[in-house]
Design a protein around this motif. Structure first.
Motif, PDB file in Angstrom:
ATOM      1  N   ALA A 414      19.483  21.820  17.413  1.00  0.00           N
ATOM      2  CA  ALA A 414      20.046  22.200  18.712  1.00  0.00           C
ATOM      3  C   ALA A 414      19.390  21.402  19.837  1.00  0.00           C
ATOM      4  O   ALA A 414      20.062  20.960  20.783  1.00  0.00           O
ATOM      5  CB  ALA A 414      19.861  23.701  18.935  1.00  0.00           C
ATOM      6  N   ALA A 415      18.085  21.209  19.740  1.00  0.00           N
ATOM      7  CA  ALA A 415      17.386  20.424  20.766  1.00  0.00           C
ATOM      8  C   ALA A 415      17.866  18.977  20.769  1.00  0.00           C
ATOM      9  O   ALA A 415      18.107  18.386  21.830  1.00  0.00           O
ATOM     10  CB  ALA A 415      15.881  20.490  20.516  1.00  0.00           C
ATOM     11  N   ALA A 416      18.022  18.394  19.579  1.00  0.00           N
ATOM     12  CA  ALA A 416      18.474  17.002  19.497  1.00  0.00           C
ATOM     13  C   ALA A 416      19.890  16.850  20.045  1.00  0.00           C
ATOM     14  O   ALA A 416      20.193  15.892  20.763  1.00  0.00           O
ATOM     15  CB  ALA A 416      18.402  16.526  18.043  1.00  0.00           C
ATOM     16  N   VAL A 417      20.759  17.800  19.709  1.00  0.00           N
ATOM     17  CA  VAL A 417      22.135  17.744  20.211  1.00  0.00           C
ATOM     18  C   VAL A 417      22.141  17.850  21.741  1.00  0.00           C
ATOM     19  O   VAL A 417      22.866  17.120  22.436  1.00  0.00           O
ATOM     20  CB  VAL A 417      22.965  18.875  19.576  1.00  0.00           C
ATOM     21  N   LEU A 455      22.552  12.516  13.678  1.00  0.00           N
ATOM     22  CA  LEU A 455      21.284  13.220  13.909  1.00  0.00           C
ATOM     23  C   LEU A 455      21.036  14.257  12.823  1.00  0.00           C
ATOM     24  O   LEU A 455      19.914  14.423  12.333  1.00  0.00           O
ATOM     25  CB  LEU A 455      21.315  13.915  15.275  1.00  0.00           C
ATOM     26  N   LEU A 456      22.116  14.964  12.462  1.00  0.00           N
ATOM     27  CA  LEU A 456      21.978  16.029  11.466  1.00  0.00           C
ATOM     28  C   LEU A 456      21.560  15.457  10.109  1.00  0.00           C
ATOM     29  O   LEU A 456      20.804  16.099   9.366  1.00  0.00           O
ATOM     30  CB  LEU A 456      23.301  16.796  11.342  1.00  0.00           C
ATOM     31  N   VAL A 457      22.035  14.271   9.795  1.00  0.00           N
ATOM     32  CA  VAL A 457      21.651  13.655   8.515  1.00  0.00           C
ATOM     33  C   VAL A 457      20.156  13.342   8.504  1.00  0.00           C
ATOM     34  O   VAL A 457      19.447  13.627   7.525  1.00  0.00           O
ATOM     35  CB  VAL A 457      22.484  12.384   8.259  1.00  0.00           C
ATOM     36  N   PHE A 458      19.653  12.753   9.582  1.00  0.00           N
ATOM     37  CA  PHE A 458      18.211  12.462   9.640  1.00  0.00           C
ATOM     38  C   PHE A 458      17.395  13.754   9.538  1.00  0.00           C
ATOM     39  O   PHE A 458      16.372  13.806   8.847  1.00  0.00           O
ATOM     40  CB  PHE A 458      17.870  11.733  10.938  1.00  0.00           C
TER      41      PHE A 458
END
Length: 547
Positions: A414-417, A455-458
């Motif tokens: 959530a933070a990255a998004v 991002l989710l993959v990483f």
């Protein structure tokens, strides 16, 4: 006779303070046997990349002159530096140092901040310093050993950068001067961090203080360089400017580096003086005690995870939003310049006809790479909760392992998004303000948001490695490095398609240049979900590790 006796006593005392220094140097080198060579070789590789790519992007002097317009004027001064040599007869080596040299300086500063903080304040936080000091080790030996390693690393970095630059046929003396400038900035911020680790009890705060000094130095340099051509008096108040004022490949001069060495000597002396005034594990500024009980809304794993990531989330969001606004504001002035660029430059951006859309889509890719680095660093904080022993009491409650790690993963994602979307919004606002096209706000925000699955993959790969073993988590940086190399240099390397298929960054279409495609987005989401689930299962089956 009395004076001689006193001097001998002082010598014995100094020897006592530094006893065991060389053993700690060997220990530090052993513990950094992977990280430090990675930094040094990574920075050196970028010398080869930039100097190989420049003749391809701008094969003639006219192309190079057109390309250099990005780095000209006040905006170029803010982003790159004073621009020595950006006049008639600009050469590749002058362009390389004038445009990309600043980023080598910033990277050297970051390398030294992390190095000094890791081997001083982190050691005290973890309790390893107390164990080491229980042996025959002088009070000043840990800090002395860390600074010796920092000096050796910066000298080696200077030689590597100088040698790598000289391999392209450039003047060896100026190449070494460029490397020495980078190493000098590294030394300055190693000494600055040696001071900040004395002030606070926590490594994050110490690194943050040193990073704030880098930010202030950057702002002073940017303001000074943008006031007048080739910088102003204000520029000389920044250690970053001292290295840039050496003017490699123009009229190289070594004496500005004496300012860096003088600051290093004074700051290092201050660090040792401050170290003598505090206890082991304590800082000169004592930490503020928190309330005895937590508020009701903080008594859950999700709020605890959010609190751990709060500072990083705020800092990265603000920094990338400012960066997005800045680069967005450059879109308008760059539009006219794109018409003069070579076809090779358009190919680098992934464009054939519309170079502007190629640039906008490249910036979205650039931003997702930066936010991916945040995602991985945030996962390392989760690992720190386990290795420091703080996860164990949480898991002793009703909180299960899957819930604990899953909650941390959701908060990190959530933070990255949030950071990526805010960055895209800021980039769109800057672009709309500079071009007058309001529609670019939504278009560029969408160009960033559509890359969320990457991002989710990483994050999921990091959770899988961490779930298998905490020590395996750093391997996610190899996946990240592979994807970045393919994304940035894939056009130059001409690798087979299967190599691109392995990269998480090479599947979703680059908006606004091309359609994102629904299938790649859904496929990456499915891969991320499956990988994260496997990581949660692996974490549930292994023992906790506390070191």
């Amino acid at each position: 006779m009395t004076a001689v006796t006193a001097r001998r006593a002082d010598v014995r005392r100094r020897d006592h303070l530094t006893t065991g220094t060389w053993r700690l140097v060997r220990l530090t080198l052993r513990r950094d046997r992977i990280k430090l060579p990675g930094w040094l070789l990574g920075l050196t590789v970028f010398v080869f990349y930039f100097n190989t790519a420049l003749p391809i992007i701008a094969p003639t002097e006219a192309d190079l002159a057109a390309f250099s317009q990005f780095s000209a004027g006040p905006v170029g001064a803010v982003l790159s530096g004073p621009g020595y040599g950006f006049d008639a007869g600009l050469t590749y080596e002058q362009f390389f140092v004038g445009t990309y040299g600043l980023y080598f300086l910033l990277a050297a500063a970051l390398m030294n901040i992390l190095l000094v903080s890791r081997h001083t304040r982190v050691e005290e936080q973890s309790g390893r310093a107390e164990l080491v000091r229980a042996g025959v080790v002088g009070r000043s030996a840990p800090l002395t050993a860390t600074l010796i390693v920092a000096v050796a690393a910066d000298v080696l970095l200077a030689l590597l950068l100088g040698a790598a630059t000289a391999t392209f046929g450039y003047a060896p003396g100026d190449a070494l001067l460029f490397g020495a400038g980078v190493g000098a900035v590294g030394l300055v911020f190693a000494a600055v961090t040696a001071v900040t680790v004395q002030i606070t009890e926590y490594s994050r705060a110490a690194s943050g203080l040193a990073g704030a000094v880098v930010g202030v130095a950057y702002l002073i340099r940017a303001a000074g360089d943008s006031l007048t051509e080739h910088g102003s008096l204000l520029s000389w108040f920044s250690p970053l400017a001292w290295s840039q004022q050496t003017r490699p490949f123009v009229d190289g001069r070594w004496w500005p580096l004496l300012l860096s060495l003088g600051l290093v000597a004074a700051t290092t002396a201050g660090a040792f003086a401050l170290a003598d005034r505090r206890d082991l594990g304590a800082g000169l500024r004592s930490a503020r005690r928190g309330p005895a009980g937590a508020a009701a809304w903080l008594r859950s794993p999700s709020t605890l995870a959010l609190r751990l990531q709060r500072a990083g989330l705020l800092g990265w969001t603000v920094a990338l939003a400012v960066l997005g606004l800045t680069y967005g504001a450059l879109v308008g002035p760059m539009t006219d310049t794109f018409a003069d660029l070579s076809g090779q430059f358009a190919e680098i951006l992934g464009a054939t006809d519309d170079v502007l859309d190629g640039y906008l889509s490249f910036m979205a890719l650039y931003d997702v790479i930066i936010v991916s680095a945040f995602t991985i660093l945030a996962l390392h904080k989760v690992r720190g909760e386990e290795t420091s022993g703080r996860a164990e009491p949480v898991l002793a409650t009703m909180t299960g392992r899957v819930r604990w790690l899953g909650t941390h993963l959701l908060v990190v994602c959530a933070a990255a998004v949030t950071i990526l979307v805010v960055t895209g919004l800021a980039f769109g606002i800057g672009a709309a303000a500079s071009t007058g096209e309001v529609g670019q706000i939504a278009e560029l925000t969408a160009a960033h948001a559509v890359r969320i699955p990457e991002l989710l993959v990483f994050a999921s790969v990091g959770v899988l490695l961490y779930g298998i073993a905490p020590r395996a988590l750093p391997l996610v940086w190899l996946v990240f490095a592979y994807a970045v190399v393919l994304a940035l240099f894939g056009q130059l390397l001409d690798l087979p398609q299967w190599a691109h298929d392995l990269s998480p960054l090479d599947h979703i279409g680059r908006m606004p240049l091309e359609d994102a495609g629904v299938t790649p987005v859904l496929t990456l989401c499915a891969v991320a979900a499956a990988t994260a689930a496997a990581g949660l299962v692996a974490f549930r089956r292994r023992d906790l590790t506390v070191t």
